[in-house]
Scaffold this motif. Structure first.
Motif: not given
Length: 754
Positions: A554-560, A603-607
């Protein structure tokens, strides 16, 4: 064998001997009249004595004992004088115990639970701690009954589910149905499990339980206090734990109970034993505690037991020594009426105490105006409404609103935790005009938070919820040295404990964060500060680390990168949960980083693709029943709940269209168009789109064969050739009751244009 009264003694003398034997353990309380009768039987007192007692033993042996104090009717005066003389030998203290021992216990247990000391919420200048009953809002539950008698209680349970199961509803039924005598209450941190048990203990202690509920003797045991004792080789029995540890810890001095009082009350079914925090027992020791508890349950079957835990700690017990209670309840999210009730009660308390306990129209108006303003802000912003489903977070929001009435409320959970840390470490010392290291010129509060972050991360790595003072001071010495701070570890600890209260000492020489969720937040923030995301990779499969991972996402700049790594290791549900956390962000840096945004979308699509892979395999091989269960699992986790929980109206009305469409397409594809949500939606529309239980809803039930011969069924045969269209999916129907909420999903399917 009990000693018989002397055969030469007169009837009054025999009675006196018996009464003294009753008084020696500490007097007559609950069940005392019955115990007196048993003693009479044991001594085989003549029919003359028995007939004399029958008329007055029910009213504290009124006519017999009154001569001790005032004299009584002439025909009992002589007997009373003999008894009085015998009791004089026993002493006045014993007579006092006759009426006060259990009353004093009730008062002591109630006194321990009187204030609303919410764990995780430290005291803040200008904000008052209310009494528990002034702000308590009843929790509601989803539930299942695991007893073989469940089928008998299905109709009753469904009726309860329609308005949310109340704990008092179940306790009222406990005497006539053993299914309610053992209740496990499951919820994640901050959902009010401990507060609920405190409310029960307080209500019983003050005799304020609903009139239909038996006044049990409440015993509230915090497992974190007794986990070491209960996991040793020869742990004390439950009566010994109550007598030797629990009662001495209550806030009434010199509370003395008869030696075998707890054992007798447990055997007679007079006690309600509440064990709070099974998840706070280290995982390695849970089988030992479970073994102990199972032995006590077996020995004292007549008494009632309530256990609280986080879901994973209860559901993922793997040892043969595991706890399986008859009734399993999941705490529901706070709904809008509960939220409104809490905020209004809380603000009334603040104004009431602020104005010197004056409950006048001006005070009530000020409280209502402040409550209305807070509720308006929450209702206008969905992200705040989502946060306020958790009672602890709602409490934090209220405190922030009270402390900063003109400030904009935090939008996300991580922002709320950070604001509370700033309030406790910077603003609170300043508001109290304290000259401390925390109020120095060089932003020491930020350094203090970093040190707490370092501690939180190490405690997570060591799987600790609390740490001994000597160990803590040694660690603080290293952290302070690393930050080039000269303050002594003991002074730092004293200021953090006494001023910020983010660290608290609940047990002697043992410290912990005020709530585990603060430890998790600070640990996640420390991982971000260090840039050591790889620390989390090897812990994807550990439930202990899941909250930290989500707070980090929720807070890291690059969560992918985190999401893709979770996918590559096979943790699809965790990756999906991280996607849900990142979808709530409107971080400016993230919006400007187009490359990261694109990577995140990919990444969301792959999830999505990988998350539904198991369901597709089951459907393609016609494993319909397993596919039905997998559909429920996917759906319930999509709305952020645990397997075993039920859907509510809001879950179904807001179910993500994309996920619903994927589920539907898979079912339609592999059933050749016979099953799926779109098929069920079409049939529902053909039946008049019913949104309540009526003839149209029953017509729908007939069309999909959920209704048979006038009865709703829950045991279906999975046969593609023989079943009717729209019969499946069926397993997702963990809703409040048949004909209760299903139509909201069909309405959602229409909105999503399935």
């Amino acid at each position: 064998m009990p000693e018989e009264p002397s055969k030469q003694a007169s009837i009054p003398e025999q009675l006196a001997e018996i009464l003294v034997k009753v008084l020696k353990p500490g007097g007559i309380g609950l069940g005392g009249g019955y115990g007196l009768w048993l003693l009479l039987i044991e001594h085989k007192v003549s029919e003359a004595i028995a007939s004399t007692l029958i008329g007055f033993c029910f009213s504290y042996a009124g006519k017999l004992l009154e001569p001790i104090h005032k004299g009584n009717q002439q025909r009992l005066e002589k007997a009373g004088e003999v008894v009085n003389k015998k009791l004089d030998q026993f002493g006045e203290q014993a007579i006092a115990k006759l009426t006060s021992a259990e009353d004093r216990y009730f008062e002591a247990q109630a006194a321990e639970c009187e204030t609303c000391s919410t764990e995780g919420m430290a005291k803040i200048s200008g904000i008052f701690t209310p009494m528990l009953e002034q702000v308590f809002v009843p929790l509601e539950f989803d539930g299942r009954m695991a007893s073989p008698g469940f089928s008998r209680s299905l109709e009753d349970l469904e009726r309860l589910q329609a308005s949310g199961v109340s704990i008092w509803d179940l306790l009222a039924r406990a005497k006539r149905d053993a299914i309610y005598s053992e209740i496990a209450i499951l919820a994640w941190g901050g959902y009010g499990k401990t507060t609920l048990l405190r409310h029960i203990a307080y209500s019983l202690g003050r005799n304020k339980q609903p009139k239909e509920v038996t006044r049990y003797i409440p015993v509230l045991l915090l497992l974190r206090k007794y986990r070491e004792i209960l996991s040793q080789e020869t742990p004390p029995s439950l009566p010994e734990l109550i007598m030797q540890h629990h009662i001495p810890s209550l806030p009434i001095a010199d509370l003395k109970m008869p030696t075998d009082w707890a054992k007798a009350m447990l055997e007679q079914g007079k006690m309600l034993v509440m064990l709070d925090g099974f998840d706070e027992v280290p995982k390695a020791k849970r089988p030992l505690v479970a073994r102990w508890l199972n032995a006590q349950r077996k020995k004292y079957r007549k008494s009632l037991f309530i256990l609280t835990a986080r879901p994973k700690a209860y559901n993922e017990q793997t040892s043969s020594d595991r706890i399986d209670f008859n009734s399993l309840l999941y705490v529901r999210n706070f709904n809008e009426p509960q939220r409104k009730a809490f905020v209004e009660k809380w603000y009334w308390c603040q104004e009431y105490y602020h104005h010197g306990k004056e409950d006048i129209p001006a005070v009530r108006k000020a409280a209502q105006d402040a409550a209305d303003d807070l509720l308006k802000q929450i209702n206008q912003r969905q992200e705040l409404a989502d946060l306020s489903q958790n009672p602890l977070l709602l409490n934090m929001i209220a405190m922030f609103h009270r402390r900063y009435p003109s400030s904009k409320l935090p939008k996300r959970r991580v922002e709320l935790y950070q604001e509370i840390c700033v309030l406790q470490l910077r603003d609170r010392p300043g508001a109290r005009d304290l000259e401390t290291w925390l109020t120095g010129d060089n932003d020491e509060y930020a350094t203090a938070q970093v040190i707490l972050q370092m501690l939180a991360l190490e405690m997570m790595q060591q799987k600790e919820e609390r740490v001994e003072q000597a160990v803590l001071l040694k660690r603080l010495e290293g952290y302070l040295k690393a930050q080039e701070e000269s303050i002594a570890p003991a002074d730092f600890l004293r200021q953090i404990e006494q001023i910020s209260e983010l660290l608290v000492q609940r047990e002697s020489e043992e410290f912990e964060f005020s709530h585990l969720s603060f430890q998790e937040f600070l640990a996640a923030k420390e991982v971000v500060r260090r840039g050591e995301e790889s620390l989390l990779y090897e812990r994807f499969g550990e439930d202990w680390w899941k909250p930290v991972i989500l707070l980090y996402a929720a807070q890291v700049k690059k969560p992918s990168t985190l999401i893709r790594t979770a996918l590559s290791q096979g943790f699809k549900d965790l990756a999906d949960a991280c996607c849900q956390e990142t979808s709530k962000r409107i971080d400016a840096d993230l919006q400007q980083d187009l490359a990261e945004l694109n990577a995140l979308r990919e990444a969301e699509a792959e999830v999505k693709t990988l998350r539904y892979q198991m369901l597709e395999e089951l459907l393609s091989t016609q494993q319909w029943k397993a596919a039905d269960k997998e559909t429920y699992r996917l759906m319930i986790t999509t709305v952020g709940k645990e397997e075993g929980q039920w859907f509510n109206r809001e879950d179904l009305e807001n179910f993500p269209c994309e996920d619903l469409r994927i589920l539907d397409q898979l079912w339609v594809k592999y059933s050749n168009g016979k099953w799926g949500f779109s098929v069920q939606k079409r049939i529902w529309q053909e039946c008049g789109s019913p949104m309540e239980y009526n003839d149209d809803w029953e017509k729908f039930g007939d069309r999909v064969s959920w209704l048979k011969d006038g009865s709703w069924i829950d045991d279906l045969t999975y046969d593609l050739d023989k079943s009717l269209s729209g019969k499946f999916p069926f397993g997702w129907r963990f809703v409040d009751a048949f004909g209760g909420l299903e139509w909201h999903l069909f309405s959602r399917a229409a909105t999503c244009e399935l």
